[in-house]
Design a protein around this motif. Structure first.
Motif, PDB file in Angstrom:
ATOM      1  N   VAL A 181      32.682 -17.798 -16.302  1.00  0.00           N
ATOM      2  CA  VAL A 181      33.345 -17.747 -17.611  1.00  0.00           C
ATOM      3  C   VAL A 181      32.319 -17.858 -18.747  1.00  0.00           C
ATOM      4  N   GLY A 182      31.070 -18.104 -18.394  1.00  0.00           N
ATOM      5  CA  GLY A 182      30.022 -18.200 -19.408  1.00  0.00           C
ATOM      6  C   GLY A 182      29.646 -16.829 -19.961  1.00  0.00           C
ATOM      7  N   GLU A 183      28.645 -16.828 -20.835  1.00  0.00           N
ATOM      8  CA  GLU A 183      28.261 -15.586 -21.511  1.00  0.00           C
ATOM      9  C   GLU A 183      27.804 -14.500 -20.527  1.00  0.00           C
ATOM     10  N   ILE A 184      26.874 -14.869 -19.637  1.00  0.00           N
ATOM     11  CA  ILE A 184      26.379 -13.865 -18.679  1.00  0.00           C
ATOM     12  C   ILE A 184      27.488 -13.517 -17.699  1.00  0.00           C
ATOM     13  N   LEU A 222      34.496 -24.013 -14.166  1.00  0.00           N
ATOM     14  CA  LEU A 222      35.329 -25.154 -14.567  1.00  0.00           C
ATOM     15  C   LEU A 222      36.526 -24.669 -15.383  1.00  0.00           C
ATOM     16  N   HIS A 223      36.338 -23.492 -16.031  1.00  0.00           N
ATOM     17  CA  HIS A 223      37.362 -23.017 -16.964  1.00  0.00           C
ATOM     18  C   HIS A 223      38.072 -21.788 -16.430  1.00  0.00           C
ATOM     19  N   ARG A 224      39.221 -21.505 -17.068  1.00  0.00           N
ATOM     20  CA  ARG A 224      39.961 -20.311 -16.661  1.00  0.00           C
ATOM     21  C   ARG A 224      39.336 -19.061 -17.288  1.00  0.00           C
ATOM     22  N   LEU A 279      25.327 -18.697 -11.569  1.00  0.00           N
ATOM     23  CA  LEU A 279      25.100 -18.817 -13.016  1.00  0.00           C
ATOM     24  C   LEU A 279      25.481 -20.183 -13.573  1.00  0.00           C
ATOM     25  N   ALA A 280      26.290 -20.945 -12.855  1.00  0.00           N
ATOM     26  CA  ALA A 280      26.787 -22.214 -13.412  1.00  0.00           C
ATOM     27  C   ALA A 280      25.624 -23.150 -13.725  1.00  0.00           C
ATOM     28  N   ALA A 281      25.605 -23.663 -14.932  1.00  0.00           N
ATOM     29  CA  ALA A 281      24.529 -24.582 -15.343  1.00  0.00           C
ATOM     30  C   ALA A 281      24.892 -25.237 -16.663  1.00  0.00           C
ATOM     31  N   PRO A 317      19.511 -16.932 -12.213  1.00  0.00           N
ATOM     32  CA  PRO A 317      18.875 -16.745 -13.515  1.00  0.00           C
ATOM     33  C   PRO A 317      18.098 -17.989 -13.920  1.00  0.00           C
ATOM     34  N   SER A 318      16.782 -17.875 -13.913  1.00  0.00           N
ATOM     35  CA  SER A 318      15.953 -18.951 -14.434  1.00  0.00           C
ATOM     36  C   SER A 318      15.676 -18.663 -15.914  1.00  0.00           C
ATOM     37  N   SER A 319      14.670 -19.288 -16.475  1.00  0.00           N
ATOM     38  CA  SER A 319      14.588 -19.282 -17.941  1.00  0.00           C
ATOM     39  C   SER A 319      13.159 -19.492 -18.441  1.00  0.00           C
ATOM     40  N   LYS A 378      22.577 -33.131 -12.046  1.00  0.00           N
ATOM     41  CA  LYS A 378      23.620 -33.010 -11.000  1.00  0.00           C
ATOM     42  C   LYS A 378      24.078 -31.560 -10.874  1.00  0.00           C
ATOM     43  N   VAL A 379      24.464 -30.979 -12.023  1.00  0.00           N
ATOM     44  CA  VAL A 379      25.018 -29.614 -11.974  1.00  0.00           C
ATOM     45  C   VAL A 379      23.911 -28.614 -11.623  1.00  0.00           C
ATOM     46  N   ASN A 380      22.780 -28.729 -12.307  1.00  0.00           N
ATOM     47  CA  ASN A 380      21.754 -27.694 -12.183  1.00  0.00           C
ATOM     48  C   ASN A 380      20.983 -27.776 -10.868  1.00  0.00           C
ATOM     49  N   GLU A 385      39.390 -21.994 -10.438  1.00  0.00           N
ATOM     50  CA  GLU A 385      38.989 -22.999 -11.424  1.00  0.00           C
ATOM     51  C   GLU A 385      38.539 -24.231 -10.663  1.00  0.00           C
ATOM     52  N   GLY A 386      37.257 -24.554 -10.722  1.00  0.00           N
ATOM     53  CA  GLY A 386      36.772 -25.702  -9.953  1.00  0.00           C
ATOM     54  C   GLY A 386      35.318 -25.981 -10.255  1.00  0.00           C
ATOM     55  N   ASP A 387      34.813 -27.003  -9.582  1.00  0.00           N
ATOM     56  CA  ASP A 387      33.477 -27.532  -9.863  1.00  0.00           C
ATOM     57  C   ASP A 387      32.537 -27.137  -8.723  1.00  0.00           C
TER      58      ASP A 387
HETATM   59  P1  NAD Z   1      27.054 -20.521 -20.377  1.00  0.00           P
HETATM   60  O1  NAD Z   1      26.873 -21.925 -20.809  1.00  0.00           O
HETATM   61  O2  NAD Z   1      27.686 -19.556 -21.309  1.00  0.00           O
HETATM   62  O3  NAD Z   1      27.859 -20.474 -19.006  1.00  0.00           O
HETATM   63  C1  NAD Z   1      27.705 -21.406 -17.995  1.00  0.00           C
HETATM   64  C2  NAD Z   1      29.040 -21.522 -17.266  1.00  0.00           C
HETATM   65  O4  NAD Z   1      28.884 -22.456 -16.206  1.00  0.00           O
HETATM   66  C3  NAD Z   1      30.162 -22.045 -18.172  1.00  0.00           C
HETATM   67  O5  NAD Z   1      31.262 -21.163 -18.158  1.00  0.00           O
HETATM   68  C4  NAD Z   1      30.534 -23.381 -17.563  1.00  0.00           C
HETATM   69  O6  NAD Z   1      31.912 -23.694 -17.633  1.00  0.00           O
HETATM   70  C5  NAD Z   1      30.081 -23.195 -16.117  1.00  0.00           C
HETATM   71  N1  NAD Z   1      29.825 -24.475 -15.463  1.00  0.00           N
HETATM   72  C6  NAD Z   1      29.105 -25.514 -15.937  1.00  0.00           C
HETATM   73  N2  NAD Z   1      29.135 -26.533 -15.072  1.00  0.00           N
HETATM   74  C7  NAD Z   1      29.889 -26.127 -14.015  1.00  0.00           C
HETATM   75  C8  NAD Z   1      30.303 -26.733 -12.813  1.00  0.00           C
HETATM   76  N3  NAD Z   1      29.960 -27.995 -12.520  1.00  0.00           N
HETATM   77  N4  NAD Z   1      31.060 -26.042 -11.955  1.00  0.00           N
HETATM   78  C9  NAD Z   1      31.441 -24.776 -12.253  1.00  0.00           C
HETATM   79  N5  NAD Z   1      31.095 -24.133 -13.386  1.00  0.00           N
HETATM   80  C10 NAD Z   1      30.324 -24.817 -14.266  1.00  0.00           C
HETATM   81  O7  NAD Z   1      25.630 -20.005 -19.925  1.00  0.00           O
HETATM   82  P2  NAD Z   1      25.121 -18.504 -19.761  1.00  0.00           P
HETATM   83  O8  NAD Z   1      24.383 -18.157 -20.981  1.00  0.00           O
HETATM   84  O9  NAD Z   1      26.188 -17.632 -19.273  1.00  0.00           O
HETATM   85  O10 NAD Z   1      24.041 -18.749 -18.620  1.00  0.00           O
HETATM   86  C11 NAD Z   1      24.308 -18.493 -17.272  1.00  0.00           C
HETATM   87  C12 NAD Z   1      23.062 -18.817 -16.470  1.00  0.00           C
HETATM   88  O11 NAD Z   1      21.960 -18.085 -16.992  1.00  0.00           O
HETATM   89  C13 NAD Z   1      22.672 -20.282 -16.533  1.00  0.00           C
HETATM   90  O12 NAD Z   1      22.164 -20.664 -15.290  1.00  0.00           O
HETATM   91  C14 NAD Z   1      21.578 -20.300 -17.570  1.00  0.00           C
HETATM   92  O13 NAD Z   1      20.687 -21.349 -17.327  1.00  0.00           O
HETATM   93  C15 NAD Z   1      20.909 -18.968 -17.332  1.00  0.00           C
HETATM   94  N6  NAD Z   1      20.171 -18.495 -18.503  1.00  0.00           N
HETATM   95  C16 NAD Z   1      20.835 -18.181 -19.663  1.00  0.00           C
HETATM   96  C17 NAD Z   1      20.105 -17.766 -20.762  1.00  0.00           C
HETATM   97  C18 NAD Z   1      20.774 -17.404 -22.072  1.00  0.00           C
HETATM   98  O14 NAD Z   1      20.075 -17.223 -23.076  1.00  0.00           O
HETATM   99  N7  NAD Z   1      22.101 -17.284 -22.104  1.00  0.00           N
HETATM  100  C19 NAD Z   1      18.705 -17.652 -20.682  1.00  0.00           C
HETATM  101  C20 NAD Z   1      18.078 -18.010 -19.496  1.00  0.00           C
HETATM  102  C21 NAD Z   1      18.829 -18.402 -18.397  1.00  0.00           C
END
Ligand code: NAD
Ligand code: AKB
Length: 337
Positions: free
Chosen positions: A12-15, A36-38, A75-77, A121-123, A92-94, A51-53
């Motif tokens: 549900v995150g950006e990527i 975690l989100h819908r 991607l979750a982080a 995806p690292s960074s 914990k999460v990462n 929807e879960g952890d």
């Molecule tokens: P984001 O914050 O938009 O999305 C992360 C998603 O992970 C969220 O929807 C969140 O609800 C979910 N999440 C967090 N904890 C969770 C858990 N315990 N269980 C299940 N879901 C969980 O981030 P993004 O920009 O989409 O990034 C995705 C990945 O790409 C991440 O690993 C981030 O580190 C990596 N990344 C992103 C960027 C960037 O600029 N966006 C750059 C480098 C790396």
């Protein structure tokens, strides 16, 4: 028989949203997503969404009992700024979340005797430049340079890269016979900019935040100095790099972790591009010393020669095309609606 799926965590995150859309449009309809989100309404129905952890071991075990996972995009982080406010939770999460998923993927690979692909995806947060003079001098860092992160998030990313390599190459190295290992592949992303979602919890967020605020007619105070330089990339290129790396033949890969980038620019140059499209935008600079410190520790640019050579990586969007053809038209339309 279990249904074969591509698993996307943090979907549900950006990527995640951009990746789900792209895979669905390409006809990959066997998508299993976890967050975690819908799912937002526009993407509902494009995947089997749970929807879960990712820290819920019982849930993960249930998912692999029900589905045959072919590829994982993990991607979750928690991102860098959020991670500094909650470092233990970020760990914990990462880290714990990634370790659990790696172990599960390794077991699945062994059980099916087939290398499950694990895309991570690292960074740029994995880097830590000692000072601005070094940052200015070493403008294109290579994967093995300056691996001294200063944030919990950066430490987590660097360590998870190593864990991925461990599970791909050394897991159960003392066992009498070793069946298929998982196939871990990672890109180190710069700051990503999407026209369709707004970031939160990151430290590269000032770029996209400035742009989205201007398009909505809201004033924006940028939290870094005008001369701060970071590498960035438009979201379609980020998705393309993940899919290209996932599809690359294993024998063409000389590493498991690759830099990818598109363009570098200062916060002032970012503002100028925003102002040229939105001349009335009110953009000021109010540096936050602590977040500035993180940005100063990240490289101004990445050397992505290995990705270009090994799997044909090339960004389609340079800075002009990113702003003129992707960001500005789509963001303008988005807020006009
Ligand atoms: P984001 O914050 O938009 O999305 C992360 C998603 O992970 C969220 O929807 C969140 O609800 C979910 N999440 C967090 N904890 C969770 C858990 N315990 N269980 C299940 N879901 C969980 O981030 P993004 O920009 O989409 O990034 C995705 C990945 O790409 C991440 O690993 C981030 O580190 C990596 N990344 C992103 C960027 C960037 O600029 N966006 C750059 C480098 C790396
Ligand atoms: C962040 O700022 O934390 C992310 C990243 C570069 O990993 N955008």
């Amino acid at each position: 028989m279990r249904k074969k799926v591509v698993l996307i965590t943090g979907a549900v995150g950006e990527i995640g949203q951009a990746l789900v859309r792209q895979l669905f449009d390409e006809g990959t309809n066997e998508l299993l997503t976890l967050d975690l989100h819908r799912m937002p309404a526009g993407l509902a129905g494009q995947s089997t969404h749970v929807e879960g952890d990712i820290l819920d071991q019982t849930l993960l075990t249930r998912l692999v009992t029900e589905f045959e996972v072919d590829t994982i995009f993990h991607l979750a982080a928690l991102l860098s700024t959020r991670g500094e406010f909650a470092p233990e939770l970020a760990h914990k999460v990462n880290v714990d979340g990634t370790l659990m998923l790696l172990q599960l993927a390794a077991e699945q690979s062994q059980r099916s005797d087939r290398s499950l692909k694990f895309i991570f995806p690292s960074s740029i947060a994995a880097y830590g430049m000692p000072d601005l003079e070094t940052k200015g001098r070493d403008a294109l860092v290579r994967e093995w340079d300056w691996n001294y992160p200063t944030t919990m998030y950066g430490c987590n990313k660097l360590y998870c890269e190593l864990l991925g390599i461990y599970y791909s190459q050394y897991y159960q190295q003392l066992a009498a016979s070793r069946p298929a290992m998982l196939d871990f592949r990672s890109v180190r992303f710069p700051g990503l900019i999407s026209a369709f979602t707004v970031p939160s919890g990151g430290t590269t967020d000032y770029g996209p935040e400035m742009l989205h605020a201007a398009a909505q007619g809201r004033p924006y105070a940028c939290f870094v100095r005008p001369d701060s330089t970071l590498p960035f990339m438009a979201m379609p290129d980020a998705i393309d790099s993940l899919l290209k790396l996932a599809a690359a033949p294993a024998e063409s890969l000389s590493r498991r972790v690759y830099n990818v980038t598109s363009f570098s620019l200062t916060a002032a140059a970012f503002r100028d591009r925003v102002l040229s499209a939105f001349p009335d935008a009110q953009i000021s600079f109010a540096p936050d010393v602590k977040r500035q410190g993180i940005v100063d520790s990240w490289p101004a640019g990445l050397n992505d020669k290995a990705a270009r050579r090994d799997w044909g990586w090339r960004p389609a969007y340079d800075v002009d095309r990113a702003f003129d053809e992707y960001l500005l038209p789509n963001i303008t339309r988005r807020y006009q609606k």
